[in-house]
Design an enzyme around this catalytic site. Structure first.
Site, PDB file in Angstrom:
ATOM      1  N   GLU A 239       8.821  -7.040 -10.420  1.00  0.00           N
ATOM      2  CA  GLU A 239       7.419  -7.627 -10.113  1.00  0.00           C
ATOM      3  C   GLU A 239       7.857  -9.301 -10.241  1.00  0.00           C
ATOM      4  OE1 GLU A 239       3.981  -5.452 -10.134  1.00  0.00           O
ATOM      5  OE2 GLU A 239       5.696  -5.146  -9.081  1.00  0.00           O
TER       6      GLU A 239
ATOM      7  N   GLY B 157       1.069  -1.312   0.025  1.00  0.00           N
ATOM      8  CA  GLY B 157      -0.022   0.161   0.118  1.00  0.00           C
ATOM      9  C   GLY B 157       1.042   1.227  -0.131  1.00  0.00           C
TER      10      GLY B 157
ATOM     11  N   SER C 131       5.859  -5.439  -0.987  1.00  0.00           N
ATOM     12  CA  SER C 131       5.783  -4.086  -1.446  1.00  0.00           C
ATOM     13  C   SER C 131       6.212  -3.256  -0.474  1.00  0.00           C
ATOM     14  CB  SER C 131       4.408  -3.783  -2.072  1.00  0.00           C
ATOM     15  OG  SER C 131       4.432  -2.441  -2.435  1.00  0.00           O
ATOM     16  N   ALA C 132       5.322  -2.484   0.370  1.00  0.00           N
ATOM     17  CA  ALA C 132       5.468  -1.182   1.285  1.00  0.00           C
ATOM     18  C   ALA C 132       5.970  -2.199   2.401  1.00  0.00           C
ATOM     19  CB  ALA C 132       4.010  -0.667   1.824  1.00  0.00           C
TER      20      ALA C 132
ATOM     21  N   HIS D 200       8.613  -3.199  -7.013  1.00  0.00           N
ATOM     22  CA  HIS D 200       8.347  -2.767  -8.209  1.00  0.00           C
ATOM     23  C   HIS D 200       9.228  -2.153  -9.223  1.00  0.00           C
ATOM     24  CE1 HIS D 200       4.308  -3.675  -6.347  1.00  0.00           C
ATOM     25  NE2 HIS D 200       4.918  -2.563  -5.298  1.00  0.00           N
TER      26      HIS D 200
END
Length: 237
Positions: A194, A88, A121-122, A158
């Site tokens: 990714e 997020g 991710s985050a 990413h």
């Protein structure tokens, strides 16, 4: 002994939430873990986020409890068998980790108790030295950009290569990372594309997943590393 699984993205094109890394997660957690503590702080709708994550973990045989449903975040971290921090907005995530006073608690559990840590991710961004190399907008302001420090380098989740056919004239991801490295004492940055995963067991780090990673170090040319590469040298301070 720290145990980390740092994933670039939660959803890979053409598949569902965590589908591309469920086997890695299941193998990483082993049979010793029954319940995973989920941290949904990177998104606004925590109930919905927890529901999505719970479905994914249930499908591979693990219970999932969300920290936002617990009466006390510090106690929840202290009692956790394993922790999963989802993606997020990295600024929102780190600010809430500080607000809930669990930055030091997570770090302590990882280093002293070998609590398995999974980030996506985050959640991978905050496992590093700082969030200076996130792609996100600063929609809120954490008290510091200093993150959990579970590894002595930064991550750019990413990571995207320049598109030679693009007419966009703004900076590429590589150029932005190079700008970061114009400052002294800036740590290395691992650009994970990714589908890329970094698996850390103690002082050993291995690239996994279906894509490669690109390593940026200050005043050096970037280097490509294939899935399966030994990245343990990054853990040496």
């Amino acid at each position: 002994m720290r145990r980390l699984l740092l994933i670039s993205n939660s959803t890979l094109h053409g598949s569902g939430y965590l589908d591309h890394c469920k086997d890695q997660i299941k193998s990483f957690l082993t049979d010793k873990v029954k319940t995973v503590l989920f941290v949904p702080y990177a998104l606004h709708d925590r109930d919905q986020y927890a529901s999505i994550a719970r479905t994914a973990y249930n499908s591979i045989g693990f219970n999932l409890e969300s920290i936002h449903e617990k009466p006390n975040a510090v106690d929840a971290v202290r009692q956790a068998e394993a922790i999963f921090i989802g993606g997020g907005n990295t600024f929102r995530l780190l600010k809430t980790l500080y607000d809930e006073n669990i930055v030091d608690e997570i770090r302590k559990r990882v280093f002293e108790d070998s609590m398995p840590y999974i980030g996506s991710s985050a959640g991978s961004n905050v496992a590093t030295v700082s969030i200076n190399t996130t792609n996100d907008m600063p929609i809120v302001y954490p008290p510091s950009f200093k993150a959990l420090g579970l590894v002595p380098f930064n991550i750019n989740a990413h990571y995207q290569d320049p598109d030679p056919n693009s007419k966009h004239m703004g900076e590429t991801r590589e150029q932005r990372i190079n700008q970061y490295h114009e400052y002294e004492d800036s740590p290395s940055v691992l650009g994970i594309r990714e589908g890329c995963i970094l698996h850390v067991e103690g002082d050993k780090a291995t690239l996994k997943g279906v894509t490669n990673a690109r390593l940026f170090e200050r005043e050096k040319e970037p280097v490509e590393y294939d899935s399966g590469s030994d990245m343990s040298f990054l853990l040496k301070v």
